[in-house]
Write a protein that holds these residues in place. Structure first.
Motif, PDB file in Angstrom:
ATOM      1  N   VAL A  58       0.799  -1.202   0.021  1.00 18.05           N
ATOM      2  CA  VAL A  58      -0.254  -0.154   0.045  1.00 18.05           C
ATOM      3  C   VAL A  58       1.067   1.145   0.081  1.00 18.05           C
ATOM      4  O   VAL A  58       0.595   2.061  -0.923  1.00 18.05           O
ATOM      5  CB  VAL A  58      -0.987   0.101   1.026  1.00 18.05           C
ATOM      6  CG1 VAL A  58      -1.658   1.343   1.255  1.00 18.05           C
ATOM      7  CG2 VAL A  58      -2.111  -1.056   1.014  1.00 18.05           C
ATOM      8  N   THR A  59       1.926   1.320   0.786  1.00 20.97           N
ATOM      9  CA  THR A  59       2.791   2.459   0.929  1.00 20.97           C
ATOM     10  C   THR A  59       3.691   2.620  -0.124  1.00 20.97           C
ATOM     11  O   THR A  59       3.523   3.702  -0.687  1.00 20.97           O
ATOM     12  CB  THR A  59       3.606   2.256   2.210  1.00 20.97           C
ATOM     13  OG1 THR A  59       3.016   2.383   3.475  1.00 20.97           O
ATOM     14  CG2 THR A  59       4.593   3.582   2.316  1.00 20.97           C
ATOM     15  N   ASN A  60       3.900   1.441  -1.023  1.00 18.49           N
ATOM     16  CA  ASN A  60       4.580   1.341  -2.317  1.00 18.49           C
ATOM     17  C   ASN A  60       3.927   2.245  -3.276  1.00 18.49           C
ATOM     18  O   ASN A  60       4.368   3.017  -4.083  1.00 18.49           O
ATOM     19  CB  ASN A  60       5.107   0.285  -2.653  1.00 18.49           C
ATOM     20  CG  ASN A  60       5.985  -0.501  -1.815  1.00 18.49           C
ATOM     21  OD1 ASN A  60       6.607   0.273  -1.188  1.00 18.49           O
ATOM     22  ND2 ASN A  60       6.105  -1.858  -1.923  1.00 18.49           N
ATOM     23  N   THR A  61       2.639   1.973  -3.165  1.00 21.95           N
ATOM     24  CA  THR A  61       1.667   2.565  -4.134  1.00 21.95           C
ATOM     25  C   THR A  61       1.535   4.157  -4.160  1.00 21.95           C
ATOM     26  O   THR A  61       1.595   4.549  -5.468  1.00 21.95           O
ATOM     27  CB  THR A  61       0.085   1.837  -4.090  1.00 21.95           C
ATOM     28  OG1 THR A  61       0.262   0.515  -4.019  1.00 21.95           O
ATOM     29  CG2 THR A  61      -0.815   2.587  -5.156  1.00 21.95           C
ATOM     30  N   GLY A  62       1.602   4.557  -3.249  1.00 17.70           N
ATOM     31  CA  GLY A  62       1.777   6.180  -3.194  1.00 17.70           C
ATOM     32  C   GLY A  62       2.874   6.707  -4.192  1.00 17.70           C
ATOM     33  O   GLY A  62       2.613   7.532  -4.810  1.00 17.70           O
ATOM     34  N   VAL A  63       4.177   5.974  -3.450  1.00 17.43           N
ATOM     35  CA  VAL A  63       5.290   6.334  -4.568  1.00 17.43           C
ATOM     36  C   VAL A  63       5.222   5.980  -5.898  1.00 17.43           C
ATOM     37  O   VAL A  63       5.532   7.119  -6.837  1.00 17.43           O
ATOM     38  CB  VAL A  63       6.364   5.483  -3.716  1.00 17.43           C
ATOM     39  CG1 VAL A  63       7.775   5.884  -4.657  1.00 17.43           C
ATOM     40  CG2 VAL A  63       6.790   6.127  -2.522  1.00 17.43           C
TER      41      VAL A  63
END
Length: 457
Positions: free
Chosen positions: A217-222
């Motif tokens: 999920v956090t990777n998706t923001g990047v």
């Protein structure tokens, strides 16, 4: 828009049930939307990636019923990534950093003592030409970081840094980029980390939906920010919950926990694996689907829970038995032949024993009992031995038909007065050597009169 999904493991080990869950989510989503499924191997880690693992992953997917429309290898696409790097450098969003790991660790500790989040402070952006030249003269090689946007035009004074998307599984999601360090996309040795090749490939391959575990999920923001930096519209993202062991531990390719290979070797049917892998941790009832098309009818990404789901291998055997108990002979025929089960009796034998199998391979044991009798002769009491002597004296003459068991036990009951367990258990033990199993009414015609008499104690 054509739906295009991808399954992108690194070929550094055998895939486990958690990886299969991601592959199946993508396959079923493509199936329901008449889309394409790309098998992509994220093998930029040349040292750890092995072709034998890639081949094994493809074999496991085929066993599950997944047949990719295309297979790609990132190790064969470095020129495409190199071109993307030059584009990012040209627009100023990929910048060189010369800190050593020790220096970065010290800075993180200092920020923590000041009550600040331990993110990279973008010190490299303030380096002078002289400082860069000094680092290079010392033999330092830069790693390259992606400058996360702040949507205000001022990279050093971020004001609005949130990335929003409507997640296919989780609904509205937000990641605040201000809480993250600018990610390293290129290492000092020029090799790529996961993020850049993944985004570039999704763009180049026309991936419309990225469905993966919620640990991303956090990777998706990047990655959404990187898609936009490369001038591309991000795909639709969906993040499903992860599977754990019964004790709550995470799964890993390196440990081989619940690998597809081990489940296959344990005699589990592929649709038992697929059904449980897809439906556990969702609002759907876990039931055995006959094939992936049927399973697709029960698949809804939005029905997936946000909390992790425990995968209990014991549940596989429940589903396995259901699948075997309803498996038609035509579906089992070739596998039975491998076990040495063939001929005119193969089909009636399968129909007789399938309801008592945990694994299809267990049929071989019943075939041996049918052909040769029990290996270990049970011990009988004197009363049971006398009873069996009378019983076998009453065995009907041939030809036999489907009523021979009923006819025989009727005569035994009338002659001996025995009934219920006292009648049936000694006969079952004498005929099969086991206290339970398939209906003797189905087995007796297959044994024949001569074969049945051979089991007389």
């Amino acid at each position: 828009m054509t739906v295009t999904v991808r399954f992108a493991p690194s070929p550094t080990g055998r895939i486990h049930i958690g990886n299969a869950r991601t592959a199946l989510f993508n396959w079923l989503f493509a199936l329901n939307n008449k889309g394409r499924f790309i098998q992509r191997f994220d093998d930029t880690d040349i040292a750890r990636s092995k072709q034998e693992f890639a081949d094994a992953i493809l074999y496991d997917l085929h066993w599950l019923g997944i047949f990719p429309d295309a297979t790609e290898y990132q190790s064969r696409r470095f020129e495409i990534y190199d071109a993307a790097v030059e584009r990012l450098k040209a627009t100023g969003v990929l910048y060189a950093c010369y800190e050593t790991p020790e220096e970065l660790d010290l800075r993180r500790k200092v920020r923590r003592t000041r009550g600040l989040p331990p993110v990279y402070g973008r010190e490299a952006l303030a380096l002078t030409h002289e400082q860069v030249a000094e680092y290079q003269a010392d033999g330092r090689r830069p790693h390259w970081r992606f400058l996360l946007p702040n949507f205000t035009g001022d990279a050093l004074q971020p004001e609005r840094t949130e990335v929003h998307w409507n997640d296919l599984v989780r609904g509205e999601e937000t990641v605040d980029l201000a809480s993250l360090s600018d990610p390293v996309l290129v290492r000092e040795d020029g090799t790529y980390l996961y993020t850049l090749p993944s985004v570039v490939d999704d763009i180049e391959m026309g991936v419309s939906h990225v469905i993966r575990g919620d640990d991303h999920v956090t990777n998706t923001g990047v990655q959404i920010a990187l898609f936009k930096a490369l001038g591309a519209e991000p795909p639709v993202f969906g993040h499903h919950n992860l599977l754990t062991t019964v004790s709550g531990e995470g799964l890993s390719k390196r440990t081989g926990a619940l690998s597809i290979e081990s489940l296959r070797e344990d005699g589990i049917e592929p649709m038992a694996v697929a059904s449980l892998a897809v439906l556990v941790g969702t609002s759907e009832n876990v039931a055995a689907a006959h094939d992936l098309t049927e399973l697709a009818g029960h698949f809804d990404p939005a029905a997936t829970s946000k909390s992790s789901a425990k995968f209990d291998p014991d549940e596989l055997f429940v589903l396995n038995r259901v699948l075997l108990h309803h498996m038609p002979f035509d579906e089992a025929r070739d596998r039975l032949m491998v076990l040495g089960i063939s001929g005119e009796q193969a089909e009636p034998f399968w129909l007789a024993v399938r309801g008592n199998l945990d694994r299809l391979a267990d049929a071989a044991g019943w075939w041996r009992i049918l052909r040769e009798g029990a290996r270990d002769r049970p011990e009988f009491s004197d009363d049971d031995r006398e009873f069996l002597g009378q019983a076998f004296d009453l065995l009907p003459e041939e030809p036999w038909n489907g009523t021979v068991w009923k006819d025989w036990t009727g005569k035994i009951r009338e002659a001996t007065g025995r009934k219920g367990k006292g009648l049936f258990m000694p006969l079952r033990l004498a005929l099969t050597g086991l206290p339970s199993g398939p209906e003797l009414a189905d087995l007796l015609p297959l044994m024949g009169r001569e074969g049945t008499l051979a089991r007389r104690p």
